[in-house]
Design a protein around this motif. Structure first.
Motif, mmCIF file in Angstrom:
data_model
loop_
_atom_site.group_PDB
_atom_site.id
_atom_site.type_symbol
_atom_site.label_atom_id
_atom_site.label_comp_id
_atom_site.label_asym_id
_atom_site.label_seq_id
_atom_site.Cartn_x
_atom_site.Cartn_y
_atom_site.Cartn_z
ATOM 1 N N UNK A 77 -7.303 2.653 -4.981
ATOM 2 C CA UNK A 77 -5.971 2.407 -5.526
ATOM 3 C C UNK A 77 -6.084 1.912 -6.961
ATOM 4 N N UNK A 78 -5.339 0.919 -7.279
ATOM 5 C CA UNK A 78 -5.138 0.461 -8.645
ATOM 6 C C UNK A 78 -6.331 -0.323 -9.190
ATOM 7 N N UNK A 79 -6.656 -0.056 -10.444
ATOM 8 C CA UNK A 79 -7.618 -0.849 -11.203
ATOM 9 C C UNK A 79 -6.838 -1.397 -12.395
ATOM 10 N N UNK A 80 -6.802 -2.726 -12.538
ATOM 11 C CA UNK A 80 -6.025 -3.340 -13.612
ATOM 12 C C UNK A 80 -6.876 -4.343 -14.378
ATOM 13 N N UNK A 89 -9.178 -6.179 -11.788
ATOM 14 C CA UNK A 89 -8.935 -6.236 -10.349
ATOM 15 C C UNK A 89 -9.040 -4.816 -9.812
ATOM 16 N N UNK A 90 -9.630 -4.703 -8.651
ATOM 17 C CA UNK A 90 -9.817 -3.407 -8.004
ATOM 18 C C UNK A 90 -9.323 -3.538 -6.575
ATOM 19 N N UNK A 91 -8.555 -2.555 -6.134
ATOM 20 C CA UNK A 91 -8.107 -2.562 -4.739
ATOM 21 C C UNK A 91 -8.527 -1.263 -4.070
ATOM 22 N N UNK A 138 2.389 6.040 13.628
ATOM 23 C CA UNK A 138 2.293 4.746 12.952
ATOM 24 C C UNK A 138 1.161 4.823 11.937
ATOM 25 N N UNK A 139 1.421 4.307 10.743
ATOM 26 C CA UNK A 139 0.397 4.230 9.700
ATOM 27 C C UNK A 139 -0.096 2.793 9.637
ATOM 28 N N UNK A 140 -1.357 2.591 9.955
ATOM 29 C CA UNK A 140 -1.974 1.265 9.848
ATOM 30 C C UNK A 140 -2.869 1.273 8.621
ATOM 31 N N UNK A 141 -2.825 0.185 7.866
ATOM 32 C CA UNK A 141 -3.589 0.145 6.627
ATOM 33 C C UNK A 141 -4.200 -1.233 6.405
ATOM 34 N N UNK A 142 -5.259 -1.248 5.602
ATOM 35 C CA UNK A 142 -5.890 -2.491 5.180
ATOM 36 C C UNK A 142 -6.322 -2.315 3.733
ATOM 37 N N UNK A 143 -6.066 -3.339 2.926
ATOM 38 C CA UNK A 143 -6.447 -3.315 1.516
ATOM 39 C C UNK A 143 -7.425 -4.444 1.239
ATOM 40 N N UNK A 183 3.490 -3.185 -1.779
ATOM 41 C CA UNK A 183 3.063 -4.437 -1.148
ATOM 42 C C UNK A 183 1.745 -4.929 -1.748
ATOM 43 N N UNK A 184 0.826 -4.014 -2.006
ATOM 44 C CA UNK A 184 -0.447 -4.387 -2.631
ATOM 45 C C UNK A 184 -0.205 -4.890 -4.052
ATOM 46 N N UNK A 185 0.706 -4.254 -4.770
ATOM 47 C CA UNK A 185 1.050 -4.693 -6.121
ATOM 48 C C UNK A 185 1.609 -6.108 -6.141
ATOM 49 N N UNK A 186 2.489 -6.419 -5.194
ATOM 50 C CA UNK A 186 3.040 -7.781 -5.105
ATOM 51 C C UNK A 186 1.942 -8.791 -4.778
ATOM 52 N N UNK A 187 1.045 -8.419 -3.882
ATOM 53 C CA UNK A 187 -0.065 -9.295 -3.490
ATOM 54 C C UNK A 187 -0.978 -9.562 -4.695
ATOM 55 N N UNK A 188 -1.315 -8.506 -5.427
ATOM 56 C CA UNK A 188 -2.182 -8.653 -6.601
ATOM 57 C C UNK A 188 -1.498 -9.492 -7.680
#
Length: 145
Positions: free
Chosen positions: A12-15, A35-37, A56-61, A107-112
């Motif tokens: 995903x995102x690298x910032x 940051x790398x996710x 159902x889509x289950x995910x982990x970051x 959701x990952x963006x808010x967490x980061x």
């Protein structure tokens, strides 16, 4: 009940977080932090004999702060590494993973974003570690040292 799984791992995102100039033994180094996710998704499709089921889509970051170091424009691979890892984030959404991707990314963006201060503090606190690692590399490269 029978379940069908489909898995995928997506970078995903690298910032960028921080960068610093480090002088050591008359050489100028540039340390860059970002940051790398990494997101792992798994599509679960339960099958019931007598009724329709919703996938159902289950995910982990996994999020962290990585360091890269250059000297005179050349990367120094021995100095690049993960310096900090955050607690993993996970969740699930009804529906397929392709449709849930926007919600997962948000959701990952808010967490980061909520941990941006922690990421910056980890990057800024790494300067003493870099000096020690450069001392170690220098002692390995000096004859008789």
């Amino acid at each position: 009940m029978l379940s069908i799984f489909a898995s995928a791992a997506v970078m995903a995102v690298v910032a960028p977080v921080h960068s610093a100039d480090v002088n050591h033994a008359s050489t100028a180094y540039r340390a860059s932090y970002e940051t790398v996710s990494t997101v792992h998704v798994r599509q679960v499709e339960p099958r019931f004999a007598n009724r329709p089921a919703t996938p159902v889509c289950r995910w982990q970051a996994e999020l962290g702060v990585n360091r890269s170091v250059t000297a005179e424009g050349n990367a120094i691979a021995a100095m690049g590494k993960a310096i900090h890892r955050f607690a993993p984030l996970s969740g699930s959404y009804a529906g397929n993973c392709a449709n849930a991707r926007g919600q997962i990314d948000a959701e990952i963006g808010r967490y980061a974003q909520a941990r941006a201060g922690e990421a910056l503090a980890a990057a800024q606190g790494d300067s003493a570690v870099i000096q020690g690692e450069l001392d170690g590399l220098r002692s390995l490269s000096v004859k008789g040292g």
